[in-house]
Scaffold this motif. Structure first.
Motif, PDB file in Angstrom:
ATOM      1  N   LEU A   1       3.516 -85.225 -15.932  1.00  0.00           N
ATOM      2  CA  LEU A   1       4.198 -84.627 -14.637  1.00  0.00           C
ATOM      3  C   LEU A   1       5.493 -84.871 -14.637  1.00  0.00           C
ATOM      4  CD1 LEU A   1       1.548 -83.007 -13.159  1.00  0.00           C
ATOM      5  CD2 LEU A   1       2.862 -81.470 -13.872  1.00  0.00           C
ATOM      6  N   LEU A   2       5.522 -85.957 -13.886  1.00  0.00           N
ATOM      7  CA  LEU A   2       6.728 -86.640 -13.511  1.00  0.00           C
ATOM      8  C   LEU A   2       8.576 -86.511 -14.057  1.00  0.00           C
ATOM      9  CD1 LEU A   2       5.305 -90.527 -11.853  1.00  0.00           C
ATOM     10  CD2 LEU A   2       6.308 -88.394 -11.330  1.00  0.00           C
ATOM     11  N   ALA A   3       7.396 -86.613 -15.661  1.00  0.00           N
ATOM     12  CA  ALA A   3       8.140 -86.682 -16.745  1.00  0.00           C
ATOM     13  C   ALA A   3       8.809 -85.199 -16.961  1.00  0.00           C
ATOM     14  CB  ALA A   3       7.657 -87.148 -18.338  1.00  0.00           C
ATOM     15  N   LEU A   4       8.037 -84.093 -16.703  1.00  0.00           N
ATOM     16  CA  LEU A   4       8.819 -83.073 -17.505  1.00  0.00           C
ATOM     17  C   LEU A   4       9.195 -82.645 -16.549  1.00  0.00           C
ATOM     18  CD1 LEU A   4       7.588 -81.046 -18.495  1.00  0.00           C
ATOM     19  CD2 LEU A   4       6.224 -80.526 -16.357  1.00  0.00           C
ATOM     20  N   PRO A   5       9.777 -82.778 -15.307  1.00  0.00           N
ATOM     21  CA  PRO A   5      11.477 -81.673 -15.185  1.00  0.00           C
ATOM     22  C   PRO A   5      12.430 -82.792 -15.487  1.00  0.00           C
ATOM     23  CG  PRO A   5      10.056 -82.469 -13.187  1.00  0.00           C
ATOM     24  CD  PRO A   5       9.574 -83.376 -14.172  1.00  0.00           C
ATOM     25  N   LEU A   6      12.518 -83.818 -16.431  1.00  0.00           N
ATOM     26  CA  LEU A   6      13.620 -84.371 -16.909  1.00  0.00           C
ATOM     27  C   LEU A   6      13.959 -83.999 -18.694  1.00  0.00           C
ATOM     28  CD1 LEU A   6      14.698 -88.466 -15.627  1.00  0.00           C
ATOM     29  CD2 LEU A   6      15.541 -86.359 -15.146  1.00  0.00           C
ATOM     30  N   SER A   7      12.869 -83.723 -18.912  1.00  0.00           N
ATOM     31  CA  SER A   7      12.585 -83.201 -20.014  1.00  0.00           C
ATOM     32  C   SER A   7      13.183 -82.014 -19.960  1.00  0.00           C
ATOM     33  CB  SER A   7      10.929 -83.121 -21.091  1.00  0.00           C
ATOM     34  OG  SER A   7      10.028 -84.818 -20.286  1.00  0.00           O
ATOM     35  N   LEU A   8      12.489 -81.313 -19.200  1.00  0.00           N
ATOM     36  CA  LEU A   8      13.165 -79.519 -19.365  1.00  0.00           C
ATOM     37  C   LEU A   8      14.559 -80.148 -19.306  1.00  0.00           C
ATOM     38  CD1 LEU A   8      10.997 -77.789 -17.351  1.00  0.00           C
ATOM     39  CD2 LEU A   8      10.714 -77.968 -19.567  1.00  0.00           C
ATOM     40  N   VAL A   9      15.294 -80.503 -18.502  1.00  0.00           N
ATOM     41  CA  VAL A   9      16.879 -80.681 -18.284  1.00  0.00           C
ATOM     42  C   VAL A   9      17.374 -81.257 -19.741  1.00  0.00           C
ATOM     43  CG1 VAL A   9      18.970 -82.087 -17.798  1.00  0.00           C
ATOM     44  CG2 VAL A   9      16.563 -81.060 -15.976  1.00  0.00           C
ATOM     45  N   LEU A  10      16.555 -82.266 -20.543  1.00  0.00           N
ATOM     46  CA  LEU A  10      17.331 -82.475 -21.434  1.00  0.00           C
ATOM     47  C   LEU A  10      17.476 -81.506 -22.408  1.00  0.00           C
ATOM     48  CD1 LEU A  10      18.502 -84.723 -23.343  1.00  0.00           C
ATOM     49  CD2 LEU A  10      16.295 -86.191 -23.459  1.00  0.00           C
ATOM     50  N   HIS A  11      15.906 -80.978 -22.519  1.00  0.00           N
ATOM     51  CA  HIS A  11      15.764 -79.663 -23.719  1.00  0.00           C
ATOM     52  C   HIS A  11      16.947 -78.375 -23.021  1.00  0.00           C
ATOM     53  CE1 HIS A  11      14.165 -76.287 -24.349  1.00  0.00           C
ATOM     54  NE2 HIS A  11      13.060 -77.159 -26.245  1.00  0.00           N
ATOM     55  N   ALA A  12      17.706 -78.848 -22.057  1.00  0.00           N
ATOM     56  CA  ALA A  12      18.677 -77.184 -21.537  1.00  0.00           C
ATOM     57  C   ALA A  12      19.665 -78.032 -22.453  1.00  0.00           C
ATOM     58  CB  ALA A  12      17.863 -76.738 -20.235  1.00  0.00           C
ATOM     59  N   ALA A  13      19.899 -79.175 -22.111  1.00  0.00           N
ATOM     60  CA  ALA A  13      20.938 -79.761 -22.879  1.00  0.00           C
ATOM     61  C   ALA A  13      21.494 -80.047 -23.862  1.00  0.00           C
ATOM     62  CB  ALA A  13      21.015 -81.560 -22.218  1.00  0.00           C
ATOM     63  N   LEU A  14      20.320 -80.160 -24.858  1.00  0.00           N
ATOM     64  CA  LEU A  14      20.198 -80.237 -25.960  1.00  0.00           C
ATOM     65  C   LEU A  14      20.299 -79.053 -26.750  1.00  0.00           C
ATOM     66  CD1 LEU A  14      17.499 -82.832 -27.144  1.00  0.00           C
ATOM     67  CD2 LEU A  14      20.090 -83.223 -27.248  1.00  0.00           C
ATOM     68  N   GLY A  15      19.770 -77.590 -25.937  1.00  0.00           N
ATOM     69  CA  GLY A  15      19.709 -76.151 -26.888  1.00  0.00           C
ATOM     70  C   GLY A  15      21.053 -76.009 -26.413  1.00  0.00           C
ATOM     71  N   ASP A  16      21.995 -76.173 -25.523  1.00  0.00           N
ATOM     72  CA  ASP A  16      23.141 -75.912 -25.395  1.00  0.00           C
ATOM     73  C   ASP A  16      24.342 -76.761 -25.861  1.00  0.00           C
ATOM     74  OD1 ASP A  16      22.201 -74.004 -23.233  1.00  0.00           O
ATOM     75  OD2 ASP A  16      22.768 -75.481 -21.669  1.00  0.00           O
TER      76      ASP A  16
END
Length: 329
Positions: free
Chosen positions: A28-43
């Protein structure tokens, strides 16, 4: 010492919810940054031709292009995060006293606060060696949180002294003097290796004292963290062989987990097996963390013949007033 190590393993085995809970808190602690990074990679990938090779494994050309324009958490997406390289990167960061990348500072701080909150309940559960329920667990967390917050201030002061002042003395001062006039590179390597061993021993010894301070704070329900710290030091001083030997056994268990991960660590593959191996490694690290706490608690209780003893009683919720109304007169 050996019995405390085995006793600790059995206590962890009998507390599976602690393993699950700590693993979930890590996710849960790593999830927010993972989602941000996932969005950056996708963009950045979008529908480009680089997307498919990147999804299948490795595309260094695209990776370098992404890093050249990345900011924030995107800057942490470097090759050193792949597989066992991430472990080496973390160990190197500790040895060279380099802090986490700035985008991860808040995550590390949040993890420290969560760990400080949970450690009271974890030690209480492991010390009693029987289920205490969610109410008992979080009650112990709440009782110990501000105590361990004060202890954290003391421990951070000690670690700051070690990682800033002592590290500078050893590697900027003493190491530079040792290199004066030296022409053999191998000798310089062994000098640096020796300083790493000295620095690591100081850090681990401080960690050992603070570990037993936490154990005594929970088992003996101590309110004074200065008193708990002195008591932790006193226990290690009176039982140096057992305390240091047990710490060494737990460290070897941790190194065995690292060796296992080195053998099976996935590369750049993005598939279910690689994800499962990564999660298994996190679970094993959680078990090792609990093993440190459980075995040290078992050693302390065993030396005082207080197996399963904790001074603070498990809280019990008062009966509802309606119980008297429906009970026998």
């Amino acid at each position: 010492m050996g019995s405390a190590f085995v006793d600790g393993l059995m206590r962890v085995k009998r507390a599976p919810w602690l393993v699950i809970g700590l693993w979930l808190s890590t996710i849960l602690l790593a999830l927010p940054l993972s989602l941000v990074l996932h969005a950056a990679l996708g963009d950045h990938l979008g529908a480009s031709m680089a997307a498919q090779p990147a999804a299948e494994g490795m595309n260094f050309d695209w990776w370098n292009e992404f890093l050249a324009q990345a900011s924030g958490v995107g800057q942490t997406f470097v090759p050193a995060i792949l597989g066992f390289a991430a472990v080496l990167k973390n160990l190197s960061g500790v040895a060279d006293a380099s802090g986490p990348p700035s985008p991860l500072v808040w995550v590390v701080a949040a993890q420290m606060i969560v760990s400080t909150f949970l450690i009271g309940g974890v030690l209480d559960r492991l010390a009693r060696d029987h289920a205490i329920g969610a109410g008992g667990f979080f009650s112990a967390c709440g009782v110990c949180f501000f105590r361990f917050l004060r202890l954290s201030v003391m421990s951070m002061s000690v670690y700051a002294f070690l990682f800033i002042t002592v590290h500078r003395w050893l590697f900027d001062g003493l190491y530079s003097r040792l290199l004066e006039g030296l022409t053999v590179e191998r000798t310089a390597f062994f000098y640096r290796l020796g300083l790493y061993i000295v620095f690591g021993a100081l850090v681990l010894f401080a960690n050992l004292i603070f570990d037993y301070a936490k154990v005594r704070a929970v088992v003996e329900d101590r309110r004074s963290m200065i008193g708990a710290l002195v008591a932790g030091w006193r226990f290690v001083r009176r039982n140096p062989g057992a305390a240091i030997g047990l710490y060494a056994m737990n460290t070897l268990a941790f190194l065995a987990v690292l060796l296992l991960y080195y053998v099976v660590a996935p590369g750049a593959s993005a598939n279910a097996l690689a994800f499962a191996v990564g999660q298994l490694f996190i679970v094993l690290r959680v078990i090792i963390r609990l093993q440190f706490a459980a075995s040290q608690t078992a050693l302390f209780q065993g030396r005082l013949a207080h197996a399963g003893y904790v001074a603070r009683p498990v809280p019990k919720w008062p009966d509802s007033p309606s119980a008297e109304a429906i009970g026998p007169a």
